[in-house]
Design an enzyme around this catalytic site. Structure first.
Site, mmCIF file in Angstrom:
data_model
loop_
_atom_site.group_PDB
_atom_site.id
_atom_site.type_symbol
_atom_site.label_atom_id
_atom_site.label_comp_id
_atom_site.label_asym_id
_atom_site.label_seq_id
_atom_site.Cartn_x
_atom_site.Cartn_y
_atom_site.Cartn_z
ATOM 1 N N ARG A 89 9.149 5.807 25.938
ATOM 2 C CA ARG A 89 10.094 5.615 27.046
ATOM 3 C C ARG A 89 9.530 6.081 28.393
ATOM 4 O O ARG A 89 10.007 5.652 29.429
ATOM 5 C CB ARG A 89 11.426 6.320 26.730
ATOM 6 C CG ARG A 89 12.311 5.443 25.849
ATOM 7 C CD ARG A 89 13.510 6.170 25.341
ATOM 8 N NE ARG A 89 13.163 7.078 24.256
ATOM 9 C CZ ARG A 89 14.007 7.912 23.662
ATOM 10 N NH1 ARG A 89 15.260 7.958 24.061
ATOM 11 N NH2 ARG A 89 13.621 8.684 22.680
ATOM 12 N N GLN A 90 8.510 6.922 28.357
ATOM 13 C CA GLN A 90 7.842 7.286 29.622
ATOM 14 C C GLN A 90 6.654 6.336 29.754
ATOM 15 O O GLN A 90 5.528 6.674 29.388
ATOM 16 C CB GLN A 90 7.390 8.742 29.561
ATOM 17 C CG GLN A 90 8.568 9.717 29.415
ATOM 18 C CD GLN A 90 8.088 11.144 29.216
ATOM 19 O OE1 GLN A 90 7.682 11.806 30.164
ATOM 20 N NE2 GLN A 90 8.133 11.620 27.992
ATOM 21 N N ASP A 149 19.553 -3.748 20.866
ATOM 22 C CA ASP A 149 18.689 -2.792 21.573
ATOM 23 C C ASP A 149 17.518 -2.421 20.677
ATOM 24 O O ASP A 149 17.574 -2.613 19.468
ATOM 25 C CB ASP A 149 19.495 -1.533 21.947
ATOM 26 C CG ASP A 149 19.000 -0.892 23.239
ATOM 27 O OD1 ASP A 149 17.861 -1.222 23.669
ATOM 28 O OD2 ASP A 149 19.723 -0.073 23.808
ATOM 29 N N THR A 202 20.531 9.114 21.840
ATOM 30 C CA THR A 202 21.763 9.917 21.898
ATOM 31 C C THR A 202 22.980 9.101 21.458
ATOM 32 O O THR A 202 24.025 9.652 21.119
ATOM 33 C CB THR A 202 22.038 10.402 23.330
ATOM 34 O OG1 THR A 202 22.214 9.252 24.176
ATOM 35 C CG2 THR A 202 20.892 11.244 23.868
ATOM 36 N N THR A 257 24.298 4.982 25.202
ATOM 37 C CA THR A 257 24.224 3.598 25.702
ATOM 38 C C THR A 257 25.146 2.701 24.891
ATOM 39 O O THR A 257 25.943 1.926 25.444
ATOM 40 C CB THR A 257 22.761 3.086 25.591
ATOM 41 O OG1 THR A 257 21.926 3.927 26.374
ATOM 42 C CG2 THR A 257 22.628 1.646 26.055
ATOM 43 N N LYS A 306 24.427 -0.786 33.071
ATOM 44 C CA LYS A 306 24.381 0.644 32.699
ATOM 45 C C LYS A 306 23.673 1.456 33.780
ATOM 46 O O LYS A 306 22.643 1.033 34.281
ATOM 47 C CB LYS A 306 23.632 0.778 31.375
ATOM 48 C CG LYS A 306 23.350 2.206 30.938
ATOM 49 C CD LYS A 306 22.579 2.264 29.628
ATOM 50 C CE LYS A 306 21.124 2.573 29.825
ATOM 51 N NZ LYS A 306 20.367 2.738 28.577
ATOM 52 N N GLY A 328 0.790 26.891 10.440
ATOM 53 C CA GLY A 328 1.411 25.624 10.855
ATOM 54 C C GLY A 328 0.416 24.539 11.187
ATOM 55 O O GLY A 328 0.797 23.373 11.385
ATOM 56 N N GLU A 329 -0.873 24.882 11.273
ATOM 57 C CA GLU A 329 -1.863 23.825 11.564
ATOM 58 C C GLU A 329 -1.893 22.832 10.408
ATOM 59 O O GLU A 329 -1.607 23.179 9.260
ATOM 60 C CB GLU A 329 -3.254 24.445 11.770
ATOM 61 C CG GLU A 329 -3.378 25.150 13.104
ATOM 62 C CD GLU A 329 -4.794 25.662 13.378
ATOM 63 O OE1 GLU A 329 -5.694 25.407 12.565
ATOM 64 O OE2 GLU A 329 -4.974 26.320 14.421
HETATM 65 C C1 R5P Z 1 16.886 1.950 27.120
HETATM 66 O O1 R5P Z 1 16.022 1.693 27.916
HETATM 67 C C2 R5P Z 1 16.749 1.727 25.643
HETATM 68 O O2 R5P Z 1 16.558 0.382 25.335
HETATM 69 C C3 R5P Z 1 17.912 2.284 24.912
HETATM 70 O O3 R5P Z 1 19.066 1.624 25.337
HETATM 71 C C4 R5P Z 1 18.077 3.723 25.175
HETATM 72 O O4 R5P Z 1 16.863 4.392 25.151
HETATM 73 C C5 R5P Z 1 19.026 4.320 24.186
HETATM 74 O O5 R5P Z 1 19.180 5.652 24.479
HETATM 75 P P1 R5P Z 1 20.506 6.434 24.187
HETATM 76 O O6 R5P Z 1 20.942 6.086 22.779
HETATM 77 O O7 R5P Z 1 20.106 7.869 24.336
HETATM 78 O O8 R5P Z 1 21.528 6.032 25.200
#
Ligand code: R5P
Length: 309
Positions: free
Chosen positions: A96-97, A218, A223, A226, A192, A38-39
Site C-alpha cells: 500500500r506504500q 476490492d 480494518t 472501507t 471514499k 527469535g532469529e
Molecule cells: C484501498 O486502496 C484498498 O483497495 C482497500 O480498499 C483498503 O486498503 C482497505 O482497507 P480498510 O479495510 O482498512 O479500509
C-alpha cells in the site's frame, strides 16, 4: 513436474499443501524454525541442485516475520545451486506504500521488490497486487494472477437477478469494472475519503443501486472500514443486498467482528491469507488450483497469460 520442487515457509502451509495436492507432488522438505533469540533458522532437507524451485510464502501477518522468513529461505536456496528460484507470493504485503504521496515517506512496495531480488528470487508469481504497476518495481519476470476467475464462477452460481458491481473507492474502479464486464453487470462507485490509515468516510455514491444486489469488489480488507462505510451508503441508497468480493482477507484488529455485524449478506474472500475459521457471512474460496496451474505452466514453459483473465 519431476524436475520441480515446491517449498513453503510458515505463512500459509494449508495453501501450499493444497497446491501440492493439485500438482500431485509432495511439499519439499525444509525446516524453518527459530533460534532462542527469535532469529530465523532454515535448513533445506533435500537436494535442490539443478531443480526448478518454487517457494510459497504470502507476506501476510505477522508481516515482518513472514517476509524475513521468505528472504532467508531464498538465501538458502541461492546457495544450493537450483536451476531457477520462483517466489510465489499470493499476497504481497507492504504494497500500500507504493508511491511517494507525501514528503519524506518510503516506497515499501519497491523496497520489498529489491529485497526479494537481492535475496535470490529470479521470478515472482503473485496475485491481485494492490496496484498493478508494482510489477514494474521488479526487473525480473512477474506473473500477476487475478482471483477473479474463481470468485466470478462462484458469484455466477448464485444467479443474482439484478447485480451491480461497486468500487468502494476510486482506486478499485479498474478491478470493479473488469469484474462488472465479466458478469454483465452495471458499475457504481463510492466516493471514499481517508484522513488517516484507520479512518475512512464514504459519503457519495455514483450510480443507482436501488433494488440491486450490490457486489463490492476490492483487493483487500484490512480494518474493514472501507467495506463497512460502503455498505452503509449502499443500503441507504436502496440496495436490496450487499455482497463483498475481496481477494486478500488481511482482517486486522477487530475487522471480523465489525464486518460480521455490518448487514452484509456474504463476504467472499480467498485463502491467499490463512485464518483459523471465519464466521458468517464469510465464505472462503481456494485459489490453490489457480496458483498450482500457474506453477505447472511456468515449469513447463507454456503460456501463463490465459490464466490472467
Ligand atoms: C484501498 O486502496 C484498498 O483497495 C482497500 O480498499 C483498503 O486498503 C482497505 O482497507 P480498510 O479495510 O482498512 O479500509
Amino acid at each position: 513436474m519431476n524436475n520441480c520442487l515446491i517449498f513453503t515457509g510458515n505463512a500459509n502451509r494449508p495453501l501450499a499443501e493444497k497446491i501440492c495436492e493439485f500438482l500431485g507432488k509432495p511439499l519439499g522438505q525444509m525446516e524453518v524454525s527459530r533460534f532462542n533469540d527469535g532469529e530465523i533458522s532454515v535448513k533445506i532437507e533435500e537436494n535442490a541442485r539443478g531443480k526448478d524451485v518454487f517457494i510459497i510464502q504470502p507476506t501476510c501477518a505477522p508481516v515482518n516475520e513472514n517476509l524475513m522468513e521468505l528472504l532467508i529461505i531464498l538465501d538458502a536456496f541461492r546457495r544450493a545451486s537450483p536451476r531457477r528460484i520462483t517466489a510465489v507470493v499470493p499476497y504481497y504485503g507492504y504494497a500500500r506504500q507504493d508511491r511517494k504521496d507525501r514528503p519524506r515517506v518510503p516506497i515499501t512496495a519497491k523496497l520489498v521488490a529489491n529485497l526479494l531480488v537481492a535475496a535470490g528470487a529470479q521470478r515472482i508469481l503473485t496475485m491481485d497486487l494492490h496496484a498493478p504497476q508494482i510489477q514494474g518495481f521488479f526487473d525480473i519476470p512477474v506473473d500477476h494472477l487475478f482471483a477473479a476467475p474463481v470468485i466470478i464462477t462462484y458469484i455466477r452460481s448464485k444467479n443474482l437477478t439484478n447485480p451491480i458491481v461497486v468500487a468502494p473507492d476510486v482506486g478499485s474502479v479498474k478491478m470493479a469494472r473488469a469484474f462488472a464486464k465479466r458478469i454483465n453487470a452495471r458499475l457504481a462507485i463510492v466516493d471514499k475519503r481517508r484522513d488517516n490509515p484507520d479512518s475512512v468516510e464514504a459519503t457519495h455514491l455514483i450510480g443507482d443501486v436501488s433494488n440491486c444486489e450490490a457486489i463490492i469488489v476490492d483487493d483487500l480488507i484490512s480494518t474493514g472500514n472501507t467495506v463497512v462505510e460502503a455498505t452503509k451508503v449502499l443500503l441507504e441508497n436502496g440496495a436490496s443486498k450487499v455482497f463483498v468480493s475481496c481477494t486478500h482477507p488481511v482482517l486486522s484488529g477487530n475487522a471480523i467482528t465489525k464486518l460480521a455485524s455490518a448487514g452484509i449478506t456474504e463476504i467472499i474472500v480467498t485463502d491467499t491469507i490463512p485464518h483459523q475459521s471465519l464466521p458468517e457471512p464469510f465464505t472462503v474460496l481456494s485459489v490453490a488450483e489457480l496458483l498450482g496451474e500457474a506453477i505447472k505452466r511456468i515449469h513447463q514453459e507454456t503460456s501463463v497469460s490465459s490464466l490472467f483473465i
